[in-house]
Design a protein around this motif. Structure first.
Motif, mmCIF file in Angstrom:
data_model
loop_
_atom_site.group_PDB
_atom_site.id
_atom_site.type_symbol
_atom_site.label_atom_id
_atom_site.label_comp_id
_atom_site.label_asym_id
_atom_site.label_seq_id
_atom_site.Cartn_x
_atom_site.Cartn_y
_atom_site.Cartn_z
ATOM 1 N N ILE A 41 0.834 -1.202 0.000
ATOM 2 C CA ILE A 41 0.000 0.000 0.000
ATOM 3 C C ILE A 41 0.870 1.253 0.000
ATOM 4 O O ILE A 41 0.581 2.237 -0.679
ATOM 5 C CB ILE A 41 -0.944 0.000 1.226
ATOM 6 C CG1 ILE A 41 -1.757 -1.315 1.280
ATOM 7 C CG2 ILE A 41 -1.863 1.206 1.179
ATOM 8 C CD1 ILE A 41 -2.608 -1.568 0.069
ATOM 9 N N THR A 42 1.965 1.230 0.776
ATOM 10 C CA THR A 42 2.818 2.426 0.904
ATOM 11 C C THR A 42 3.452 2.798 -0.424
ATOM 12 O O THR A 42 3.505 3.965 -0.802
ATOM 13 C CB THR A 42 3.901 2.163 1.965
ATOM 14 O OG1 THR A 42 3.269 1.742 3.178
ATOM 15 C CG2 THR A 42 4.716 3.440 2.228
ATOM 16 N N ARG A 43 3.949 1.796 -1.166
ATOM 17 C CA ARG A 43 4.642 2.061 -2.426
ATOM 18 C C ARG A 43 3.735 2.009 -3.650
ATOM 19 O O ARG A 43 4.182 2.243 -4.769
ATOM 20 C CB ARG A 43 5.776 1.051 -2.602
ATOM 21 C CG ARG A 43 6.841 1.157 -1.515
ATOM 22 C CD ARG A 43 7.951 0.162 -1.738
ATOM 23 N NE ARG A 43 8.945 0.235 -0.679
ATOM 24 C CZ ARG A 43 10.003 -0.564 -0.588
ATOM 25 N NH1 ARG A 43 10.208 -1.483 -1.504
ATOM 26 N NH2 ARG A 43 10.857 -0.429 0.407
ATOM 27 N N GLY A 44 2.454 1.667 -3.451
ATOM 28 C CA GLY A 44 1.522 1.647 -4.577
ATOM 29 C C GLY A 44 1.758 0.504 -5.552
ATOM 30 O O GLY A 44 1.529 0.656 -6.747
ATOM 31 N N MET A 45 2.245 -0.673 -5.059
ATOM 32 C CA MET A 45 2.539 -1.817 -5.927
ATOM 33 C C MET A 45 1.543 -2.946 -5.644
ATOM 34 O O MET A 45 1.052 -3.091 -4.522
ATOM 35 C CB MET A 45 3.974 -2.323 -5.682
ATOM 36 C CG MET A 45 5.042 -1.295 -6.041
ATOM 37 S SD MET A 45 6.658 -1.682 -5.313
ATOM 38 C CE MET A 45 6.815 -3.410 -5.723
ATOM 39 N N ALA A 46 1.259 -3.783 -6.656
ATOM 40 C CA ALA A 46 0.345 -4.913 -6.461
ATOM 41 C C ALA A 46 0.510 -5.915 -7.602
ATOM 42 O O ALA A 46 0.931 -5.558 -8.702
ATOM 43 C CB ALA A 46 -1.104 -4.440 -6.397
ATOM 44 N N PHE A 47 0.176 -7.204 -7.314
ATOM 45 C CA PHE A 47 0.081 -8.204 -8.381
ATOM 46 C C PHE A 47 -0.909 -9.284 -7.954
ATOM 47 O O PHE A 47 -1.194 -9.451 -6.765
ATOM 48 C CB PHE A 47 1.456 -8.829 -8.706
ATOM 49 C CG PHE A 47 2.070 -9.635 -7.588
ATOM 50 C CD1 PHE A 47 1.630 -10.928 -7.269
ATOM 51 C CD2 PHE A 47 3.106 -9.106 -6.844
ATOM 52 C CE1 PHE A 47 2.200 -11.661 -6.250
ATOM 53 C CE2 PHE A 47 3.697 -9.838 -5.814
ATOM 54 C CZ PHE A 47 3.231 -11.125 -5.523
ATOM 55 N N ALA A 48 -1.463 -9.986 -8.933
ATOM 56 C CA ALA A 48 -2.379 -11.109 -8.691
ATOM 57 C C ALA A 48 -1.890 -12.309 -9.497
ATOM 58 O O ALA A 48 -1.491 -12.154 -10.654
ATOM 59 C CB ALA A 48 -3.803 -10.742 -9.087
ATOM 60 N N LYS A 91 1.388 -18.077 -11.645
ATOM 61 C CA LYS A 91 1.487 -17.273 -12.858
ATOM 62 C C LYS A 91 0.598 -16.038 -12.738
ATOM 63 O O LYS A 91 -0.474 -16.087 -12.131
ATOM 64 C CB LYS A 91 1.057 -18.097 -14.078
ATOM 65 C CG LYS A 91 1.986 -19.282 -14.352
ATOM 66 C CD LYS A 91 1.610 -20.014 -15.626
ATOM 67 C CE LYS A 91 2.592 -21.161 -15.912
ATOM 68 N NZ LYS A 91 2.229 -21.905 -17.132
ATOM 69 N N HIS A 92 1.054 -14.917 -13.324
ATOM 70 C CA HIS A 92 0.315 -13.652 -13.250
ATOM 71 C C HIS A 92 -0.996 -13.756 -14.040
ATOM 72 O O HIS A 92 -1.051 -14.369 -15.103
ATOM 73 C CB HIS A 92 1.151 -12.509 -13.819
ATOM 74 C CG HIS A 92 2.255 -12.084 -12.896
ATOM 75 N ND1 HIS A 92 2.070 -11.183 -11.871
ATOM 76 C CD2 HIS A 92 3.565 -12.449 -12.844
ATOM 77 C CE1 HIS A 92 3.209 -11.007 -11.236
ATOM 78 N NE2 HIS A 92 4.136 -11.763 -11.798
ATOM 79 N N VAL A 93 -2.046 -13.118 -13.507
ATOM 80 C CA VAL A 93 -3.334 -13.081 -14.202
ATOM 81 C C VAL A 93 -3.607 -11.715 -14.820
ATOM 82 O O VAL A 93 -4.520 -11.579 -15.636
ATOM 83 C CB VAL A 93 -4.483 -13.453 -13.242
ATOM 84 C CG1 VAL A 93 -4.332 -14.858 -12.742
ATOM 85 C CG2 VAL A 93 -4.565 -12.475 -12.078
ATOM 86 N N THR A 94 -2.823 -10.693 -14.433
ATOM 87 C CA THR A 94 -3.022 -9.355 -14.976
ATOM 88 C C THR A 94 -1.739 -8.574 -14.797
ATOM 89 O O THR A 94 -0.787 -9.070 -14.195
ATOM 90 C CB THR A 94 -4.195 -8.646 -14.256
ATOM 91 O OG1 THR A 94 -4.418 -7.376 -14.872
ATOM 92 C CG2 THR A 94 -3.878 -8.434 -12.791
ATOM 93 N N GLU A 95 -1.694 -7.347 -15.336
ATOM 94 C CA GLU A 95 -0.499 -6.517 -15.155
ATOM 95 C C GLU A 95 -0.357 -6.123 -13.688
ATOM 96 O O GLU A 95 -1.323 -6.105 -12.935
ATOM 97 C CB GLU A 95 -0.588 -5.262 -16.020
ATOM 98 C CG GLU A 95 -1.735 -4.332 -15.627
ATOM 99 C CD GLU A 95 -1.741 -3.074 -16.461
ATOM 100 O OE1 GLU A 95 -1.078 -2.108 -16.062
ATOM 101 O OE2 GLU A 95 -2.409 -3.079 -17.509
ATOM 102 N N ALA A 96 0.891 -5.804 -13.284
ATOM 103 C CA ALA A 96 1.190 -5.530 -11.878
ATOM 104 C C ALA A 96 0.915 -4.069 -11.558
ATOM 105 O O ALA A 96 1.782 -3.220 -11.681
ATOM 106 C CB ALA A 96 2.642 -5.889 -11.565
ATOM 107 N N SER A 97 -0.339 -3.739 -11.161
ATOM 108 C CA SER A 97 -0.682 -2.391 -10.702
ATOM 109 C C SER A 97 -1.891 -2.499 -9.779
ATOM 110 O O SER A 97 -2.670 -3.451 -9.866
ATOM 111 C CB SER A 97 -0.994 -1.472 -11.883
ATOM 112 O OG SER A 97 -2.243 -1.794 -12.452
ATOM 113 N N GLN A 98 -2.039 -1.507 -8.882
ATOM 114 C CA GLN A 98 -3.121 -1.542 -7.908
ATOM 115 C C GLN A 98 -4.481 -1.591 -8.613
ATOM 116 O O GLN A 98 -5.345 -2.405 -8.287
ATOM 117 C CB GLN A 98 -3.055 -0.287 -7.012
ATOM 118 C CG GLN A 98 -1.824 -0.209 -6.128
ATOM 119 C CD GLN A 98 -1.944 -1.079 -4.881
ATOM 120 O OE1 GLN A 98 -2.689 -2.057 -4.866
ATOM 121 N NE2 GLN A 98 -1.204 -0.741 -3.849
#
Length: 885
Positions: free
Chosen positions: A88-95, A104-111
């Motif tokens: 949350i602090t750095r504004g990063m996320a992945f699913a 494996k990633h399901v979408t691009e890495a963004s909040q």
């Protein structure tokens, strides 16, 4: 959806927390403020950030002293395992999802991308309304009919149908707007045929003008071509004449410049030859002075080295001699220290023996100080005197007895009030029926006269008045009892204080007994004596250590003295070698050396002045060679330029014989006149062709508009039919929403009745749920009669709200696989909390996974897994416990 694991870092009071969830009922338990509900907030943020309730703000969730808030959620949906990670602090996320072998990633890495993907998997509104029962929803259910309907709409998803109903209205309005637009268009294009006929006449006139003008242009073009050809020939001839004249002027300039250049080169050659003669004399003098200059440099260099090395070595020798003398003096002093060291060692052993004899007394004194400190702390915490403790104990026992009496009396009042309210309802109903009745009495069945009717109504009204007075008396009595109960509860709350004060009093008596066994004054003197001995021992050991350190330096000093003597001898040898070099050069003193240097200095200075003569001589010789070569080239170039100039003058005379300026001007005027006439004709033809093309384009567009008008007429018919279909569909949505709401409320009412009956020990025989214009009305059935929420006590109201909210989720149990309850037991008494345990075991097990947050220990009996949260040094700590089902 099933939650598998939650990992939280620097979230509110959590440092690094890992929680595993299983199927069945998972209970998160702990005292208020320990971080239980924070785990549910972290789960909500992990799944849907930046979507979240308004009370969850980014600035409030970072733990004090933490670096960055991170949340990771592992969950399963439709047989597929997923994980979502957010910083949350750095504004990063992945699913990611697990394909059986790896993540494996399901979408691009963004909040936002992760939030949008999760929204498609499980919509945020569905999670928040159907899955997650947050604190405060029970209050909303009990607040009003309107707020209750809002909760029902959100949980059952009725808003979607209301949105569809409103959206269909917007669709109908858009269709009507398009119908109006089509009608306006058809009206505005009624005169298309007249416009097309007018344009066709205009096109015919334009084509006739083009046919008349077109033959004139080729004739003009032919005549203009003949004139243009002759004009070109004359232009070329005039251009050649001008070019020749320019070249002649350039050649004449070149010849004059070359002649001037030849004079300058010849003068320069004479000057260079004179300079070479002077330089040859300087070179001879330079070579004669070279030997003296080299000797001068050698002597100057030696003189400098001699002075530097002698001064440096003499200074070092003096320093070494001074150090050797100081070391010899220090070695003499160290011989006196050995005797003092033996005296101090003997004194040290005597002091150690005395200190060991006092150690037991010192330990005893420290224990006494510890006991006295504990005694003082306990006395500060003791707030009551012995007689006050005894009196408070009696008051608490009396309060317990009085509380039981008050509760029994309140139950009797509630029961009696219910009976009285039932009688009032029956009499009011009878009064209404009597007022409407004609012929026979609806109560006894006898013939009913107006007088008899009035007598019965008056009688019933008096009974209602008496019963209402009795109800008010019961209400007044209940109010007094509840006021007294508040005071009794306040007294009972002091029971924990009483127990604490009694324990303190016993601890104080025990400590005072222990202290009486010690001779405090004797122990204090022993400690003072021991401190004095330790201080003396410290001084002795300090002096002894210093003396031994100094005495141990003797050998090092001897070694250092020998090293310094060797260095001094080396320096003295270097000084002798330096004097030997001076003698080898043929001088007995430095003064003689300086005299010889002074004699050689003028020759050296002249040598430096002549040093560049050789290179300068070579440079001048090369310069002479280049200048002589340049002179030869300039003479050759002058000859070539003169010959070329003669040829150009002859060619100019031949061209001037062929050119006439008068003819040139006459041809030019004819060309301009014909060009203007031709340009005018071409412009006129171009405008006519443009007019022709424009008219044809307009005719084409009008033809297309005619076809489009036919299409819009057809579209208008379709739009009118679509408006009828949308209106019909909107009516169906309205009816379906009402039917769905009625069916859902009926089933919810059944489930709520079952739960509420168990929570109230079957005091009430059901719950009524009715949809009205301004909201959803909630009531209970008591002794066969329906009553509103005002009939219930405070605890019963909370129980009804909880039963209704659980019933809403249980109604959706076939559609949801997860239910989250945050603090479902606030304000429930002990008996209702125990009954809630049974309800959870019987009803909530219909849902595959349930997560409950509570501070009530009783709920452990219904849980399959307990997750205990505690606070240690300001940080939340989690311990997980598996239980048998």
């Amino acid at each position: 959806m099933r939650i598998e694991k939650l990992i939280v870092k620097d979230f509110r009071s959590h440092g690094l927390t890992r929680v595993t969830f299983t199927s069945g009922i998972n209970l998160i338990i702990g005292q208020n403020g320990n971080g239980k509900s924070s785990l549910l907030d972290a789960l909500l943020i992990g799944l849907y950030w930046p979507s979240r309730p308004k009370d969850l703000k980014k600035d409030d969730i970072l733990r004090a002293g933490g670096t960055s808030t991170e949340v990771t959620v592992f969950f399963e949906k439709d047989g597929v395992r997923y994980q979502i990670h957010r910083n949350i602090t750095r504004g990063m996320a992945f699913a990611k999802y697990h394909d059986g072998t790896s993540w494996k990633h399901v979408t691009e890495a963004s909040q936002r991308a992760v939030r949008d993907w999760m929204e498609r998997l499980v919509p945020y509104d569905v999670f928040l309304n159907a899955i997650y029962i947050r604190q405060g929803e029970i209050d909303a259910i009990l607040e009003s009919d309107e707020s209750r309907e809002k909760v029902v709409r959100q949980v059952l998803g009725l808003d979607r149908y209301e949105n569809a109903y409103r959206n269909l209205l917007e669709v109908r309005k858009e269709i009507e707007r398009r119908i109006s637009s089509a009608e306006d268009y058809l009206k505005s294009t009624e005169n298309l045929d007249g416009l097309m006929e007018e344009l066709e006449r205009e096109l015919e006139d334009t084509l006739r003008e083009i046919n008349e003008l077109s033959p004139q242009i080729p004739e003009l073009e032919k005549k203009l071509g003949e004139v243009e050809k002759r004009l070109g020939e004359l232009d070329a001839l005039a251009e050649e004449i001008n070019a020749l004249r320019l070249k002649i002027r350039q050649r004449e300039g070149n010849v004059k410049a070359l002649e001037a250049r030849l004079g300058e080169l010849k003068k320069g050659i004479e000057e260079i030859r004179k300079r070479i003669g002077e330089l040859e004399k300087k070179v001879k003098e330079f070579r004669r002075l070279k030997e003296k200059a080299e000797l001068y440099l050698k002597l100057v260099e030696f003189r400098k080295r001699y002075a530097d090395e002698k001064a440096r070595n003499e200074k070092l020798a003096e320093g070494y001699r001074t150090q050797i003398k100081a070391i010899e003096e220090r070695l003499s002093e160290l011989g006196e220290m050995e005797k003092r060291i033996r005296e101090l060692e003997k004194k040290r052993e005597e002091l150690k023996g005395k200190i060991e004899g006092l150690e037991e007394s010192v330990k005893a004194y420290e224990e006494v100080r510890s006991l006295k400190g504990n005694l003082e702390r306990l006395k500060k915490r003791l707030e009551l005197k012995p007689e006050e403790i005894e009196r408070l104990g009696k008051e608490i026992e009396a309060a317990k007895r009085r509380k039981d009496e008050i509760q029994r009396e309140l139950e009797e009042i509630n029961g009696k009030r219910g009976e009285l309210k039932s009688r009032v309802g029956e009499r009011n109903k009878a009064i209404l029926e009597l007022k409407k009745a004609k012929g026979r009495c609806p109560v006894c069945g006898s013939e009913l006269t107006e007088e008899h009717k009035r007598e019965l109504i008056t009688k019933y009204q008096l009974e209602v008045k008496d019963v209402l007075r009795e109800i008010r008396e019961l209400d007044s009595r209940e109010q007094k009892l509840r006021s007294e109960l508040v005071k009794v509860e306040a007294t009972l709350k002091r029971e924990r204080e009483l127990i604490s004060q009694m324990e303190l009093f016993e601890q104080i008596k025990e400590l005072e007994g222990k202290l009486k066994k010690y001779d405090l004054e004797g122990l204090r003197k022993a400690v003072e004596e021991c401190d004095e001995l330790k201080a003396a021992l410290g001084e002795v050991e300090g002096e002894l250590k210093s003396l031994k350190t100094e005495f141990g330096k003797a050998k090092a000093l001897e070694k250092r003295k020998e090293e310094l003597r060797k260095k001094l001898e080396a320096i003295e040898r270097k000084l002798a070698e330096l004097e030997g070099e001076l003698a080898e050069l043929g001088f007995s003193s430095v003064g003689e050396l300086d005299e010889r240097v002074k004699e050689l200095e003028p020759a050296y200075r002249r040598y430096l002045e002549l040093k560049g003569a050789e290179s300068e001589l070579e440079s001048e010789r090369k310069r002479l060679e280049r200048t002589e070569k340049e002179l030869a080239e300039a003479e050759k170039e002058l000859q070539e330029e003169s010959s070329s100039l003669k040829g150009l003058r002859e060619s100019l005379r031949e061209k001037e014989k062929l050119y006439s300026k008068e003819e040139h001007e006459k041809i030019r005027e004819s060309f301009v006149s014909l060009s203007r006439e031709l340009a005018g004709k071409r412009t006129q033809l171009k405008e006519l062709e443009k007019k022709r093309d424009g008219t044809m384009e307009k005719l084409k567009k009008l033809g297309e508009e005619k076809e489009r008008r036919k299409e819009r007429a057809k579209e208008l018919e379709e739009l009118r039919k679509a408006r009828e279909r949308v209106q019909s569909l909107r009516e169906k949505v309205r009816r379906y929403k009402a039917m769905l709401k009625e069916e859902a409320l009926a089933k919810v009412g059944e489930l709520a009745s079952e739960i509420f009956e168990e929570l109230t020990e079957e005091k009430y025989s059901g719950v009524t749920v009715k949809a009205e214009d301004r909201g959803i009305r909630l009531g209970v059935v008591y002794n066969g009669k329906e009553y509103g929420l005002g009939f219930l006590s405070g605890g019963e109201r909370i129980a009804l709200g909880l039963a209704f909210r659980l019933a809403l989720s249980l109604y959706l149990a076939g559609e949801i696989s997860l239910l989250i309850l945050d603090e479902p037991t606030p304000y429930l008494d002990e008996e209702r909390r125990r009954r809630l345990v049974d309800i959870m075991g019987r009803y909530l097990r219909k849902i595959p996974q349930v997560i409950v947050v509570s501070h009530d220990e009783e709920l452990k009996d219904a849980a399959d897994r307990v997750i205990r949260v505690s606070l240690e040094n300001g940080v939340s700590v989690v311990k997980e416990v598996e239980l048998g089902v």
